[in-house]
Every structure is written in structure tokens, then in C-alpha cells.
Design a protein around this motif. Sequence first.
Motif, PDB file in Angstrom:
ATOM      1  N   ARG A 145      58.829 -96.280  28.935  1.00  0.00           N
ATOM      2  CA  ARG A 145      58.364 -97.004  27.859  1.00  0.00           C
ATOM      3  C   ARG A 145      59.208 -98.207  27.538  1.00  0.00           C
ATOM      4  N   ASN A 146      60.013 -98.471  28.409  1.00  0.00           N
ATOM      5  CA  ASN A 146      61.115 -99.556  28.189  1.00  0.00           C
ATOM      6  C   ASN A 146      60.253-101.034  27.816  1.00  0.00           C
ATOM      7  N   PRO A 147      60.764-101.561  26.830  1.00  0.00           N
ATOM      8  CA  PRO A 147      59.706-102.725  26.567  1.00  0.00           C
ATOM      9  C   PRO A 147      60.441-104.135  27.312  1.00  0.00           C
ATOM     10  N   ASP A 179      60.250 -95.538  12.833  1.00  0.00           N
ATOM     11  CA  ASP A 179      58.785 -95.691  13.189  1.00  0.00           C
ATOM     12  C   ASP A 179      58.826 -95.548  14.867  1.00  0.00           C
ATOM     13  N   GLU A 180      57.579 -95.962  15.391  1.00  0.00           N
ATOM     14  CA  GLU A 180      57.425 -95.891  16.833  1.00  0.00           C
ATOM     15  C   GLU A 180      58.467 -96.659  17.739  1.00  0.00           C
ATOM     16  N   THR A 181      58.993 -97.770  17.400  1.00  0.00           N
ATOM     17  CA  THR A 181      59.547 -98.744  18.095  1.00  0.00           C
ATOM     18  C   THR A 181      60.963 -99.091  17.481  1.00  0.00           C
ATOM     19  N   ILE A 232      73.382 -94.414  25.099  1.00  0.00           N
ATOM     20  CA  ILE A 232      72.329 -94.026  24.112  1.00  0.00           C
ATOM     21  C   ILE A 232      71.681 -95.166  24.088  1.00  0.00           C
ATOM     22  N   THR A 233      71.951 -96.336  24.115  1.00  0.00           N
ATOM     23  CA  THR A 233      71.188 -97.492  24.054  1.00  0.00           C
ATOM     24  C   THR A 233      70.172 -97.560  25.147  1.00  0.00           C
ATOM     25  N   HIS A 234      70.307 -97.307  26.349  1.00  0.00           N
ATOM     26  CA  HIS A 234      69.704 -97.184  27.378  1.00  0.00           C
ATOM     27  C   HIS A 234      68.582 -96.235  27.400  1.00  0.00           C
ATOM     28  N   ARG A 235      69.079 -95.141  26.805  1.00  0.00           N
ATOM     29  CA  ARG A 235      67.990 -94.128  26.924  1.00  0.00           C
ATOM     30  C   ARG A 235      67.002 -94.325  25.823  1.00  0.00           C
ATOM     31  N   LEU A 236      67.363 -94.752  24.472  1.00  0.00           N
ATOM     32  CA  LEU A 236      66.475 -95.171  23.671  1.00  0.00           C
ATOM     33  C   LEU A 236      65.408 -96.401  24.059  1.00  0.00           C
ATOM     34  N   ALA A 295      61.917 -97.787  22.228  1.00  0.00           N
ATOM     35  CA  ALA A 295      62.792 -98.564  21.294  1.00  0.00           C
ATOM     36  C   ALA A 295      62.695-100.291  21.478  1.00  0.00           C
ATOM     37  N   GLU A 296      62.128-100.878  20.666  1.00  0.00           N
ATOM     38  CA  GLU A 296      62.326-102.101  20.529  1.00  0.00           C
ATOM     39  C   GLU A 296      63.219-102.941  19.859  1.00  0.00           C
ATOM     40  N   THR A 297      63.805-102.181  18.799  1.00  0.00           N
ATOM     41  CA  THR A 297      64.867-102.737  18.077  1.00  0.00           C
ATOM     42  C   THR A 297      65.759-101.301  17.659  1.00  0.00           C
TER      43      THR A 297
END
Length: 458
Positions: free
Chosen positions: A272-274, A388-390, A415-419, A424-426
Amino acid sequence: MTRLLTTQFADRIAVYRELLNHVAATGWPSHPDPRWPVDTDTVEGPSLTTPHLRIHVAHSYQDGADVGSFPAGVEPVCLRIHVQGYSDQYPDREAAGTDLADAVPEEEGEAWARALLGQWSDYAYELTRQADAGEARSRMWFKQRIYVLFLAPDGTPLLAPDNTAWPRIWERNTGARKLDPDPSSTELLAHIAQFGPYAVTEGIRDPHTEPDGGWRLAMTGLPLDGLTDTSAATARQLRDAVRVRGAVDSKFRPIRVHLERATAVVHFRWARNPNTFAVTLRLPQTRGELPGPPMDTPRGVAYEALGRWQEGLRTGFLVRGTRRRIYGVIHLSAPPHTPGPRSREFGIAEVLPLAWGNAEVLAVWLEAYVNNEQGLPFVGQAAARWSDETTAHVEVLEVTAGTPDTVVAQLAHAITHRLADLGAETIETPFRDEHLVALGYVARPDGQGMALDVTSMP
């Protein structure tokens, strides 16, 4: 034949079906259980039709979700039942090795499969082999009859989707023959009479796929007829290969293939990576540039590239590879060679959130540990929640006293890459740290920590 085999092997079949249920429910290899069949203790015996031939039944399996379109929430396993024949000059199947006999009659092969599957066989199919397989027909890989069954985790059998990618299940197979259901399966027979032997997927297909189940893929750059014959053939093979769902990984969704004279660039999304990512294949210009087996044909070049991307992406190439953002797309290439041993003193692992104050919004919880046989002691942790979702918030980023600062970098990186892969967009955090800066975090305008726009991260 089915009734005879069902009676003769009743005890073994009962245990084998329990094993297949376990595979469907867990999606994992069977745990050691002396009752469950292995190659030397399974459903096996003399052929009922062919002298001096012994029959051996085994199974293999794969994730079924990428093979075709299934209803949301259904995560089926695709079971393969292998009916193999070998000469009775061998004492058992193990001794026969790769020396299989391509001599199991269709009727008998089906009887052995039906005996093992029981009522599940109403939903089973036999794979059909490519007619012009040539020399490949002499290989063990093809000297067997293979039956396919889709099972939901609760053991419910499922019809194959009408967009099933059969070659994805077994090489050089072009389709499948539906086994006839028992006359008592009136509902199933009514479905087949109205819709055919497959599950209708028109209303449940992934919007990014074509009706045949393959990914919708744009072709940009030079047209195929603007390339040399060898380059064009390689590009076609690459296009057709990456369209197949799951061919690289279930997290991999290709978007387009951009062609230049010397390269094909595959743009794709991951999980789901943006972000949009890209990998590049150099196109051979002439037959003389083909490197040799297994890359002695355009198809070989394309599939060798798929194999490299599959192995790399499944083992972290998205993160550890060299990343260059060009016009918003992260282009991946091999990381620079760094001589000497790499430090593996500490490792990072995800924590099962058995207890957490905000369990309903927990996004990721990681722990750092000393990389020894025990994986102890734990020396740090990082955790994030969703608002929220992103939008995710890294609320915990800490290490024990005396732990090298490099562990903080590992935790922040992980954790950054996992999110990002979770969508995660932000990403926001109250912390200010140089390791976060290296990942693209910037100071928030309100002065409350740092934030990362995932679509601009390096």
C-alpha cells in the motif's frame, strides 16, 4: 476404481485430508506429525490398469489469491494433487527419483485423485498440458497428472475463477478440465449449467486488472516496432510476464512499461506504499547479445529478470537498494559494493501486540535485540499509531542506556518504511533526530517535532 481405492486406503486418506485442511487453514507447511503423509508413507500402490506400474499420490500448494479473482476476504490456498507413475522395478517412489513414467491413464489418474479428495473432487480440475511442450515432455516436471483444488481457510471448496491464470499454477499448462461433480451436487451442477465450470468474477475483479485477471499495464516510450526484433521480442515477453498477478510477489502491482532503445523500465506499486517505484532491464539488441543459457532467448532474458526482482523485492531490495527519485518515481538499482563484513550485531523484529493501550489504532511496534542465538536482550523499541487511514504517528523511539546510536537509526529506518508499506502518506513524530532527517523528515511548522511526506522521501 474410485470406490476400490477409497476403501483400500481409507485410513491414510482420512489423515491426508486432515493435513490438507491444515494447509488451507494456516497457509504454512505442516508441522511435524508422525501421522501425516510424507513421500515414503502416503497413498501409493500398484496401478489398477497398467502392469508393472505403481502409482504415488502427493500434494503441493501455493497462495491462491493471486491466481485469479476471489471475493473480498477470501484467502484461498491452491492445492495441487500430483498423481505420479513409476516402474515397479523400484522399491518405492523415493528410489524412482526423477524417473517417472508418462503412462498413467486419464481415468485411473482421476480415480486416485477423487479417492483422496472425496467430495472436494466436485470442485477439482485436471491441468491440461501444452500440446507442443517438445523436449519438456520428457522431464519429470511433466510426467504426472496434476489436479487443482481451491480451498478456503475453513475447508470449503471453491470453483476456480473464470480468469484463473493456469500457467501460474504449473509451467506449460494452458488450462484445465473440470472433473464431473457427483449427481447429488445439484446446486453446483445448476451453476455449471448456467455459467460454466468456473466462478463468475465480473463483479469482484480488482479494478486494476483486465478481464483475463492480469494487471492493467500501460506501454509508453518507443513503440515495439521502433525496436530491433530481439529487443521487441524481449519487451513483449517482459510485458506479458509482469502482467501475471503474483509473478513477482503478491505485493507487486505493475503500472506501466516504458521502452527506450536499450532499456525497458517497469514502473510498479508495492503493497500500500503511496510511492511509485521502477526497475530497469537492459534490452539485448541482437541475438548475438543474448548471454547464453538460461538467457539465450528473449523469454529467458525476461524471466531471469523477473526472478532477480522477485528475490530482491522479497528480501528488502526496495529499502536496501540504491534509490533515486526521478520526476517523483523511485528508481531502484543494485546497492554499491561495500568491501568488508557488514555489522549484524543488532536486529529488528515486529512485536505481536498482545497488550497495547491504543490497540485499536496500533500501526507498528518494533523491537531491537542483540543478534545472537537467543535474540536477547532487547535494547530498544519503536511504535506508531494511526490517527486516520493515511496518517501515522511514531510515538515511541528509544534504546536502553549504552546502546549504540546506530540502533536508533535502524529503528527509525525500519518503522518508517514499514509504515509506508502499510499505506501511510504522512508520518509525524514528536522527536527531533538526525536519523529522521536522513529519511526525509522535516521540522513541523508548529515546532512540535518532525513530519515526513512519504511521497517525497528519498
